[in-house]
Design a protein around this motif. Structure first.
Motif, PDB file in Angstrom:
ATOM      1  N   TYR A 156       4.691  35.847  90.056  1.00 41.74           N
ATOM      2  CA  TYR A 156       5.072  36.447  91.410  1.00 41.74           C
ATOM      3  C   TYR A 156       5.947  37.682  91.323  1.00 41.74           C
ATOM      4  O   TYR A 156       7.011  37.625  90.702  1.00 41.74           O
ATOM      5  CB  TYR A 156       5.831  35.197  92.049  1.00 41.74           C
ATOM      6  N   MET A 157       5.500  38.682  92.065  1.00 45.81           N
ATOM      7  CA  MET A 157       6.281  39.927  91.872  1.00 45.81           C
ATOM      8  C   MET A 157       6.702  40.069  93.411  1.00 45.81           C
ATOM      9  O   MET A 157       6.022  39.862  94.535  1.00 45.81           O
ATOM     10  CB  MET A 157       5.129  40.923  91.675  1.00 45.81           C
ATOM     11  N   PRO A 158       8.139  40.387  93.690  1.00 45.58           N
ATOM     12  CA  PRO A 158       8.693  40.246  95.076  1.00 45.58           C
ATOM     13  C   PRO A 158       8.593  41.834  95.604  1.00 45.58           C
ATOM     14  O   PRO A 158       9.196  42.690  95.867  1.00 45.58           O
ATOM     15  CB  PRO A 158      10.253  40.597  94.667  1.00 45.58           C
TER      16      PRO A 158
ATOM     17  N   GLY B 239       1.937  45.692  75.517  1.00 45.05           N
ATOM     18  CA  GLY B 239       2.867  45.705  76.833  1.00 45.05           C
ATOM     19  C   GLY B 239       2.203  46.180  78.006  1.00 45.05           C
ATOM     20  O   GLY B 239       0.931  45.793  78.274  1.00 45.05           O
ATOM     21  N   CYS B 240       2.611  47.221  78.822  1.00 48.23           N
ATOM     22  CA  CYS B 240       2.308  47.368  80.051  1.00 48.23           C
ATOM     23  C   CYS B 240       0.828  48.129  80.338  1.00 48.23           C
ATOM     24  O   CYS B 240       0.483  49.062  79.398  1.00 48.23           O
ATOM     25  CB  CYS B 240       3.167  48.319  81.044  1.00 48.23           C
ATOM     26  N   ILE B 241      -0.257  47.401  81.028  1.00 45.76           N
ATOM     27  CA  ILE B 241      -1.666  48.180  80.809  1.00 45.76           C
ATOM     28  C   ILE B 241      -1.731  49.065  81.905  1.00 45.76           C
ATOM     29  O   ILE B 241      -3.089  49.409  82.063  1.00 45.76           O
ATOM     30  CB  ILE B 241      -2.742  47.060  80.711  1.00 45.76           C
TER      31      ILE B 241
ATOM     32  N   VAL C  84      -1.595  47.134  90.537  1.00 48.89           N
ATOM     33  CA  VAL C  84      -1.984  46.502  91.858  1.00 48.89           C
ATOM     34  C   VAL C  84      -0.409  45.927  92.411  1.00 48.89           C
ATOM     35  O   VAL C  84      -0.321  45.755  93.835  1.00 48.89           O
ATOM     36  CB  VAL C  84      -2.725  45.141  91.490  1.00 48.89           C
ATOM     37  N   PHE C  85       0.632  45.922  91.519  1.00 45.16           N
ATOM     38  CA  PHE C  85       1.965  45.448  91.991  1.00 45.16           C
ATOM     39  C   PHE C  85       2.652  46.656  92.227  1.00 45.16           C
ATOM     40  O   PHE C  85       3.853  46.543  92.703  1.00 45.16           O
ATOM     41  CB  PHE C  85       2.711  44.509  91.137  1.00 45.16           C
ATOM     42  N   ILE C  86       2.381  47.711  92.138  1.00 47.90           N
ATOM     43  CA  ILE C  86       3.332  49.078  92.062  1.00 47.90           C
ATOM     44  C   ILE C  86       2.753  49.954  93.138  1.00 47.90           C
ATOM     45  O   ILE C  86       1.852  50.822  93.069  1.00 47.90           O
ATOM     46  CB  ILE C  86       3.482  49.778  90.516  1.00 47.90           C
TER      47      ILE C  86
ATOM     48  N   SER D 186       3.514  59.808  83.599  1.00 46.18           N
ATOM     49  CA  SER D 186       4.613  59.239  83.500  1.00 46.18           C
ATOM     50  C   SER D 186       4.651  57.965  82.691  1.00 46.18           C
ATOM     51  O   SER D 186       5.276  57.651  81.687  1.00 46.18           O
ATOM     52  CB  SER D 186       5.533  59.106  84.826  1.00 46.18           C
ATOM     53  N   TYR D 187       3.464  57.242  83.083  1.00 46.84           N
ATOM     54  CA  TYR D 187       2.955  55.995  82.481  1.00 46.84           C
ATOM     55  C   TYR D 187       2.323  56.517  81.009  1.00 46.84           C
ATOM     56  O   TYR D 187       2.957  55.730  79.979  1.00 46.84           O
ATOM     57  CB  TYR D 187       2.028  55.387  83.212  1.00 46.84           C
ATOM     58  N   TYR D 188       1.794  57.501  81.152  1.00 49.36           N
ATOM     59  CA  TYR D 188       1.099  57.838  79.742  1.00 49.36           C
ATOM     60  C   TYR D 188       2.137  58.117  78.760  1.00 49.36           C
ATOM     61  O   TYR D 188       2.178  57.730  77.535  1.00 49.36           O
ATOM     62  CB  TYR D 188       0.321  59.016  80.048  1.00 49.36           C
TER      63      TYR D 188
ATOM     64  N   PRO E  20       7.476  43.398  79.589  1.00 50.69           N
ATOM     65  CA  PRO E  20       6.744  45.036  79.696  1.00 50.69           C
ATOM     66  C   PRO E  20       6.706  45.704  80.886  1.00 50.69           C
ATOM     67  O   PRO E  20       6.471  47.046  80.783  1.00 50.69           O
ATOM     68  CB  PRO E  20       5.219  44.416  79.513  1.00 50.69           C
ATOM     69  N   CYS E  21       7.339  45.197  82.162  1.00 52.07           N
ATOM     70  CA  CYS E  21       6.962  45.950  83.333  1.00 52.07           C
ATOM     71  C   CYS E  21       8.097  47.078  83.748  1.00 52.07           C
ATOM     72  O   CYS E  21       9.501  46.625  83.748  1.00 52.07           O
ATOM     73  CB  CYS E  21       6.884  44.720  84.201  1.00 52.07           C
ATOM     74  N   PRO E  22       7.774  48.161  84.087  1.00 49.24           N
ATOM     75  CA  PRO E  22       8.661  49.018  84.644  1.00 49.24           C
ATOM     76  C   PRO E  22       9.384  48.567  85.703  1.00 49.24           C
ATOM     77  O   PRO E  22      10.461  49.225  86.248  1.00 49.24           O
ATOM     78  CB  PRO E  22       7.895  50.242  84.768  1.00 49.24           C
ATOM     79  N   MET E  23       8.881  47.712  86.358  1.00 49.62           N
ATOM     80  CA  MET E  23       9.286  47.048  87.622  1.00 49.62           C
ATOM     81  C   MET E  23      10.217  46.001  87.563  1.00 49.62           C
ATOM     82  O   MET E  23      11.359  45.876  87.504  1.00 49.62           O
ATOM     83  CB  MET E  23       8.523  46.996  88.729  1.00 49.62           C
TER      84      MET E  23
END
Ligand code: SF4
Length: 472
Positions: A290-292, A341-343, A362-364, A387-389, A401-404
């Motif tokens: 679950y992502m807030p 990590g983050c895909i 999908v969550f960002i 910036s992701y790259y 993994p997640c930047p959030m």
């Protein structure tokens, strides 16, 4: 692509498709013996360099083991899924996406010096006939949709880059089931997956799915009737179970998507739930932490560090080749070690919302590019996606993994530096408010995640499917 390569590809495609046809026909007649014969032949296919030899050895050993869960699972798939559906899925997912798509995306990554995804998520519509507690999709309202021409353009642009897998999110994607089937017919070299609340699946739609063969569904379900309906609304559980049985009757390939929260974790991971899925013909389970996200989100639903630790070991238990379940289970948050990590941000995938905003994940819900004014390639080269790259992986510990969620400072920095705008349509969400909801969890999880990371071996994945080197 030059002429010689095009001729070679045509020959590979013809040989691979003929092999699939012969193999599936032989499997359908004799699932157990057919799988053993297939493994024996697999070495020949490897002259194409599809996978490292150690994988082949592992498959050979598994085939020789009468108790191997994955072999029994493969036999079950062959018995339960219509042979023509299996053939089409193997062609579009295995040959086109797995072989040709991967090759093209890899080459484009080198040439274009940016992330090139392997799959794209898109929301055909923001409309949904349910209103689940804490669902970000509901916030998009009922007005936005991608036209079929826009969806077609996304797929055409994606194929040029090497993308042959498209997943529909929403909203409830099956509100657009007619357009979804039309695109499945048009793009035989692509595989499509639709997440769905299952309420719009009927006999007529199952017949269309069987006819096209390249559409897979992932039905939302969250454990028992009580735990499912408390978040998804009364009747949702029954609708999903009925739809599963309908899909099983039509011999289709389908799975479930499960959002796990602090409240439902036990209910979505217990053996009874998993056994029920297997007996209802479910082939895979995609688990999402679950992502807030969004103004209505409740940060108290984020699973606790102890629950995340439980998930890490639970995943490995249910996937054990001797004692696991006949279900392919994956977790968006705890399987980072298999994919570096983050895909998101186009490294493996990105998301297009129902207004056409291209978002890293999908969550960002932030974007600096829209399909109505930019091409997909222009978006992949935009400041946000670059910036992701340049930033991936966001943490050397792939359990964070997640930047959030796990590295909230990283997302703040990216959004503030690139000026990407919130794409929350009802109420824009400031990145600071969003990441503030993640900080308690991120701080508490850090030491637990580092401990798990230190005490467990890590796979050495064949990550050439992914861009796994750090770019500067
Ligand atoms: S941004 Fe977070 S949730 Fe999205 S793919 Fe990356 S790690 Fe996963």
């Amino acid at each position: 692509m030059d002429l010689a390569e095009s001729v070679k590809n045509k020959a590979i495609r013809a040989a691979a498709n003929a092999f699939i046809d012969r193999t599936v026909d032989s499997l359908a007649n004799d699932p157990e013996g057919g799988i053993r014969r297939l493994v024996d032949k697999a070495g020949k296919l490897n002259s194409l360099g599809l996978y490292p030899p150690k994988y082949l050895d592992a498959i050979r050993n598994a085939a020789a083991d009468p108790d191997n869960v994955y072999m029994r699972m493969a036999e079950r798939w062959v018995r339960e899924v219509d042979p023509e559906v299996l053939k089409q899925l193997l062609r579009s997912l295995g040959v086109e996406a797995g072989y040709f798509g991967t090759k093209t995306a890899r080459r484009n990554r080198e040439v274009l010096k940016c992330n090139i995804p392997w799959l794209i998520l898109l929301d055909p519509t923001s409309a949904c006939n349910l209103k689940c507690k804490g669902c970000w999709a509901a916030e998009y309202g009922y007005r936005q949709s991608l036209s079929i021409e826009e969806m077609r353009s996304v797929i055409n642009q994606g194929r040029e880059l090497g993308v042959h897998v498209y997943m529909y999110t929403g909203g409830e994607p099956l509100i657009r089931k007619k357009d979804i089937i039309t695109l499945c017919r048009e793009f035989r070299d692509c595989a499509f997956l639709s997440f769905t609340n299952a309420t719009l699946i009927d006999d007529a739609f199952c017949a269309e799915m069987k006819d096209v063969g390249n559409l897979v569904l992932a039905l939302s379900i969250e454990g028992s009737q009580k735990s499912n309906d408390s978040r998804r609304g009364e009747g949702a559980y029954e609708a999903t179970r009925n739809a599963m049985l309908l899909l099983k009757k039509h011999r289709l390939f389908y799975g479930v998507s499960v959002c796990y929260t602090r409240e439902n974790l036990e209910s979505v991971t217990n053996d009874d739930f998993l056994d029920m899925l297997v007996s209802d013909g479910v082939k895979f389970g995609m688990y999402f932490n679950y992502m807030p996200v969004g103004a209505g989100a409740d940060k108290e639903l984020i699973p606790t560090p102890q629950q995340r630790k439980y998930m890490y070991y639970w995943l490995r238990r249910v996937r054990n080749a001797k004692s696991g379940k006949q279900l392919l289970v994956m977790d968006f948050q705890d399987d980072g070690e298999y994919v570096g990590g983050c895909i998101a941000g186009g490294r493996n995938y990105f998301h297009i919302n129902s207004s056409g905003d291209m978002e890293p994940c999908v969550f960002i819900h932030y974007s600096d590019s829209n399909i109505r004014s930019k091409t997909i390639l222009e978006a992949l080269k935009s400041p946000l996606f670059m910036s992701y790259y340049k930033g991936q992986p966001f943490n050397d510990n792939h359990l964070r993994p997640c930047p959030m969620l796990e590295n909230p400072d990283k997302l703040c920095e990216i959004i503030e530096r690139t000026g990407a705008k919130s794409t929350e349509l009802i109420e824009p969400e400031d990145v600071k408010s969003l990441t503030d909801k993640c900080r308690d969890f991120a701080a508490a999880w850090e030491s637990v995640a580092d401990e798990i990371w230190a005490e467990n071996p890590h796979p050495d994945p064949h990550t050439s499917y992914y861009r796994d080197n750090h770019q500067v």
